[in-house]
Every structure is written in C-alpha cells, then in structure tokens.
Design an enzyme around this catalytic site. Sequence first.
Site, PDB file in Angstrom:
ATOM      1  N   ASN A  22       0.981  -1.432  -0.183  1.00  0.00           N
ATOM      2  CA  ASN A  22      -0.134   0.060  -0.089  1.00  0.00           C
ATOM      3  C   ASN A  22       0.903   1.275  -0.142  1.00  0.00           C
ATOM      4  O   ASN A  22       1.747   1.362   0.706  1.00  0.00           O
ATOM      5  CB  ASN A  22      -1.024   0.095   1.057  1.00  0.00           C
TER       6      ASN A  22
ATOM      7  N   CYS B  26     -10.338  -4.258   1.192  1.00  0.00           N
ATOM      8  CA  CYS B  26     -11.380  -3.655   1.314  1.00  0.00           C
ATOM      9  C   CYS B  26     -12.393  -3.805   0.159  1.00  0.00           C
ATOM     10  O   CYS B  26     -12.080  -4.622  -0.437  1.00  0.00           O
ATOM     11  CB  CYS B  26     -10.841  -2.077   1.286  1.00  0.00           C
TER      12      CYS B  26
ATOM     13  N   CYS C  60      -4.188   0.654  -2.058  1.00  0.00           N
ATOM     14  CA  CYS C  60      -4.146  -0.440  -1.365  1.00  0.00           C
ATOM     15  C   CYS C  60      -3.103  -1.311  -2.250  1.00  0.00           C
ATOM     16  O   CYS C  60      -3.080  -1.329  -3.372  1.00  0.00           O
ATOM     17  CB  CYS C  60      -5.330  -1.398  -1.180  1.00  0.00           C
TER      18      CYS C  60
ATOM     19  N   CYS D 295     -10.808  -3.244  -3.449  1.00  0.00           N
ATOM     20  CA  CYS D 295     -10.104  -4.168  -3.990  1.00  0.00           C
ATOM     21  C   CYS D 295     -10.807  -5.423  -4.208  1.00  0.00           C
ATOM     22  O   CYS D 295     -10.478  -6.210  -5.144  1.00  0.00           O
ATOM     23  CB  CYS D 295      -8.878  -4.658  -2.773  1.00  0.00           C
TER      24      CYS D 295
ATOM     25  N   GLU E 163       0.310   5.404   0.486  1.00  0.00           N
ATOM     26  CA  GLU E 163      -0.352   6.428   0.879  1.00  0.00           C
ATOM     27  C   GLU E 163       0.206   7.828   0.457  1.00  0.00           C
ATOM     28  O   GLU E 163       1.030   7.850  -0.193  1.00  0.00           O
ATOM     29  CB  GLU E 163      -0.448   6.269   2.461  1.00  0.00           C
TER      30      GLU E 163
ATOM     31  N   GLU F 277      -3.461  -4.659  -2.816  1.00  0.00           N
ATOM     32  CA  GLU F 277      -3.994  -5.393  -3.725  1.00  0.00           C
ATOM     33  C   GLU F 277      -4.277  -4.909  -5.027  1.00  0.00           C
ATOM     34  O   GLU F 277      -3.843  -5.307  -5.956  1.00  0.00           O
ATOM     35  CB  GLU F 277      -5.562  -5.877  -3.026  1.00  0.00           C
TER      36      GLU F 277
HETATM   37  N1  THU Z   1      -5.005  -1.491   3.058  1.00  0.00           N
HETATM   38  C1  THU Z   1      -4.622  -2.167   1.923  1.00  0.00           C
HETATM   39  O1  THU Z   1      -3.709  -1.955   1.213  1.00  0.00           O
HETATM   40  N2  THU Z   1      -5.387  -3.259   1.712  1.00  0.00           N
HETATM   41  C2  THU Z   1      -6.372  -3.782   2.490  1.00  0.00           C
HETATM   42  O2  THU Z   1      -6.784  -5.163   2.096  1.00  0.00           O
HETATM   43  C3  THU Z   1      -6.782  -2.890   3.522  1.00  0.00           C
HETATM   44  C4  THU Z   1      -6.365  -1.666   3.566  1.00  0.00           C
HETATM   45  C5  THU Z   1      -4.467  -0.087   3.123  1.00  0.00           C
HETATM   46  C6  THU Z   1      -4.998   1.233   2.707  1.00  0.00           C
HETATM   47  C7  THU Z   1      -4.429   2.227   3.792  1.00  0.00           C
HETATM   48  O3  THU Z   1      -3.019   2.730   3.219  1.00  0.00           O
HETATM   49  C8  THU Z   1      -4.114   1.581   4.976  1.00  0.00           C
HETATM   50  O4  THU Z   1      -4.130  -0.135   4.629  1.00  0.00           O
HETATM   51  C9  THU Z   1      -5.283   1.568   5.756  1.00  0.00           C
HETATM   52  O5  THU Z   1      -6.476   1.476   5.385  1.00  0.00           O
END
Ligand code: THU
Length: 163
Positions: free
Chosen positions: A62, A112, A73, A115, A64, A75
């Site tokens: 991920n 999420c 994310c 994804c 940000e 995925e």
């Molecule tokens: N996130 C993911 O990369 N994958 C998931 O399956 C759930 C959430 C990330 C998004 C964000 O950078 C952090 O986790 C918190 O939500």
Amino acid sequence: MQSKTKIISYQIYDHTDGLTVEQNSVLKSAFLASNTAYAPYSNYQVGAAILLGDGNILCSSNQENASYPCGICAERNVLFYYGSNYKQHKILKLAISTKILNPHLDLPPAPCGLCRQVMVEYERNNKNNIEILLGQPGKTLTIFQSCNDLLPFGFSPEFLQKD
Ligand code: THU
C-alpha cells in the site's frame, strides 16, 4: 417470496505446515512486500503478491499520500501492475499479508471493498479461479478458492449491457 442461501467455503490452516511450496512462497512474498509499504498515516502496512502461471511472483504494497484519497491498497497496486505488464499470464494465487495483526481480532486481514471489486473483475478476465491466501507466514492462514467468495453479488460488466 423466495428465500435463497449462498454458502462460502474456505480453509483455515493453523500454521504454514500442509501448504504447498507455491502457497508458501506467494505468502512469504506478500509478507516481505509489506515492508515496502508507504503508510506513514495509517501505520498499517500491507503486502500483496500474485503467483503467475509461468511461476513468476509480482509484489506490491500500500502507498499512502498526505492527500489521503490518493493512496492505493496493496491489492489494487499489484493487480494494476499485473494488468499493465503481465496480463498474457494467468494468475494462479493472490496472497495478502499485513505487518502487524491486531491480537484482539480473530479475523484474517480483510481486503477492502474496492479491492474485492477489482479482484473479481481480474478473476473474470483470468478465466480461472484465483486462490486467495490471507495471513502471515507461520500464523493462521485463511484460504478462499475464488475472488467471488469474497464479494458475492459483485458488480460486473454485464450490468452495463443494454441489449
Ligand atoms: N489497505 C490495503 O492496502 N489493503 C487492504 O486490504 C486494506 C487496507 C491499506 C489502505 C491504507 O493505506 C491502509 O491500509 C489503512 O487503511
């Protein structure tokens, strides 16, 4: 009135014993990829890895941004990279791993909704089920046989067809 039931089967492994070499390596790759997360805002580091039909493993994490919605994310990051560069290969497995697990939560790391929607469409284009592995190497692992199991009643291109 009709009442219908949908049953989703999944497997839970208490530890990594009993997994195949491929399952172990894609899971390990996802866990290692979580180290590359850029997550200074949530501190939630996620890694995703996909095993391709030719044996290659692609990884992402991920990423940000100070403008929060810009982030992506792990995925979707790895699937979009696959779509841009490797779509001639089948996806066999997708592993998702987080750096830290909440010790009070008895649940696997959950992709999420966005994804899941993307996973379902990539699986559809893949024309073969994609096995989903959720967990950390050496810890409890949850395995689903298809992306559809994680998103029953997902949106699909058929809904866009008018005739
Ligand atoms: N996130 C993911 O990369 N994958 C998931 O399956 C759930 C959430 C990330 C998004 C964000 O950078 C952090 O986790 C918190 O939500």
